[in-house]
Write a protein that holds these residues in place. Structure first.
Motif, PDB file in Angstrom:
ATOM      1  N   GLY A 222       0.802  -1.219   0.000  1.00 10.07           N
ATOM      2  CA  GLY A 222       0.000   0.000   0.000  1.00 10.07           C
ATOM      3  C   GLY A 222       0.829   1.260   0.000  1.00 10.07           C
ATOM      4  O   GLY A 222       0.327   2.346  -0.351  1.00 10.07           O
ATOM      5  N   LEU A 223       2.100   1.166   0.355  1.00 14.86           N
ATOM      6  CA  LEU A 223       2.966   2.347   0.387  1.00 14.86           C
ATOM      7  C   LEU A 223       3.204   2.930  -1.001  1.00 14.86           C
ATOM      8  O   LEU A 223       3.547   4.108  -1.129  1.00 14.86           O
ATOM      9  N   ILE A 224       3.053   2.126  -2.063  1.00 19.56           N
ATOM     10  CA  ILE A 224       3.258   2.646  -3.414  1.00 19.56           C
ATOM     11  C   ILE A 224       1.938   3.066  -4.044  1.00 19.56           C
ATOM     12  O   ILE A 224       1.914   3.424  -5.227  1.00 19.56           O
ATOM     13  N   GLY A 225       0.845   3.006  -3.286  1.00 21.29           N
ATOM     14  CA  GLY A 225      -0.419   3.542  -3.768  1.00 21.29           C
ATOM     15  C   GLY A 225      -1.361   2.553  -4.398  1.00 21.29           C
ATOM     16  O   GLY A 225      -2.264   2.971  -5.147  1.00 21.29           O
ATOM     17  N   VAL A 226      -1.222   1.259  -4.117  1.00 19.51           N
ATOM     18  CA  VAL A 226      -2.122   0.281  -4.719  1.00 19.51           C
ATOM     19  C   VAL A 226      -3.354   0.038  -3.854  1.00 19.51           C
ATOM     20  O   VAL A 226      -4.148  -0.850  -4.153  1.00 19.51           O
ATOM     21  N   GLY A 227      -3.522   0.808  -2.806  1.00 18.31           N
ATOM     22  CA  GLY A 227      -4.696   0.667  -1.958  1.00 18.31           C
ATOM     23  C   GLY A 227      -4.387  -0.089  -0.685  1.00 18.31           C
ATOM     24  O   GLY A 227      -3.286  -0.588  -0.467  1.00 18.31           O
ATOM     25  N   GLY A 228      -5.375  -0.124   0.177  1.00 18.66           N
ATOM     26  CA  GLY A 228      -5.201  -0.817   1.432  1.00 18.66           C
ATOM     27  C   GLY A 228      -4.725   0.102   2.545  1.00 18.66           C
ATOM     28  O   GLY A 228      -4.582   1.324   2.369  1.00 18.66           O
TER      29      GLY A 228
END
Length: 277
Positions: A222-228
């Motif tokens: 989620g740190l790279i912006g894929v959600g969660g």
């Protein structure tokens, strides 16, 4: 009369103390490792004097995060955590579907030598690459969506599940396998009746353990912006809203510990069976 001559017992030779074997290779390896470690510490650009401030900084940020967490964001945090769990579950299922048949082929005695070598090389290569690298590569095709994280977890899971799988197959006792082959069974039938009934508990345990790993890894993805939940952590950390970050960490820790506990009990039940009261 002459006195009888007493025969003297032969003296046994005392064995010489063996010389201590010399192992120059061990000394060379030890010296090489020492030099590499010293050079690594010497070349890294680290301000070592700041390490003395680390304990006080940890206490300060811990107080900022956990003294008064922002519970107003709890519903959003739970929803994002649920998305992370979904991402982990989809990635685990996809990894199982891909890795299980490949691991059976990669086991010794069920696949050609060249095919086993290729599959084991692929498993090792995949394990050497972190999930986040796969996610960055997949981003160009799927975008910043939870599917990206699920696919990255699935690909990385193929490497670990594949290795665990063929090792579990090779550890199966040979009796049922030989019986299935003696009865004229094909390789598929030998796997079905000679291997799978014995290896099933181990496979199920591995699958559950991989799901635990994916739950933790989904927060990192989620740190790279894929959600969660990792996406929320990145956002509120960048804005330095430490009270919200503390609440998110509490949710992540609680959910991860709950999943680990439930999965651990299920794995013990599978491997050990029901306890007799």
């Amino acid at each position: 009369m002459t006195a009888p001559v007493l025969s003297r017992a032969p003296r046994t030779a005392v064995p010489a103390t063996p010389h201590r074997p010399r192992r120059p290779a061990r000394w060379v390896i030890g010296a090489t490792v020492t030099v590499v470690v010293v050079l690594a510490f010497w070349s890294v650009d680290i301000t070592w004097a700041r390490l003395a401030d680390l304990p006080s900084e940890l206490v300060r940020y811990g107080w900022l995060m956990f003294s008064s967490p922002t519970w107003e964001k709890l519903p959003d945090a739970l929803w994002q955590t649920w998305q992370s769990v979904q991402m982990a579950w989809v990635g685990t299922v996809l990894g199982i579907l891909i890795a299980t048949p490949l691991s059976l082929i990669a086991a010794r005695g069920f696949g050609h030598a060249w095919l086993r070598a290729v599959l084991r090389f692929v498993f090792s290569t995949i394990r050497a690459v972190p999930e986040i690298i796969f996610a960055i590569i997949i981003l160009s095709m799927t975008g910043l969506t939870p599917l990206t994280g699920a696919l990255a977890l699935a690909i990385n899971g193929v490497g670990t599940l594949g290795k665990w799988g063929y090792e579990a197959v090779e550890a199966v006792p040979p009796g049922p396998i030989e019986a299935a082959r003696a009865a004229g069974g094909s390789p598929v039938q030998v796997l079905r009746w000679g291997v799978w009934p014995q290896a099933t508990p181990v496979f199920l345990s591995f699958w559950l353990y991989r799901f635990e790993i994916n739950v933790r890894s989904s927060a990192v993805l989620g740190l790279i912006g894929v959600g969660g939940i990792g996406d929320m952590l990145t956002t509120y950390t960048q804005y330095r809203e430490w009270s919200t970050v503390g609440m998110l960490l509490i949710v992540v820790i609680a959910v991860t510990m709950a999943i680990d506990g439930i999965s651990g009990r299920i794995r013990r039940r599978i491997m050990e069976g029901a306890r007799v009261r």
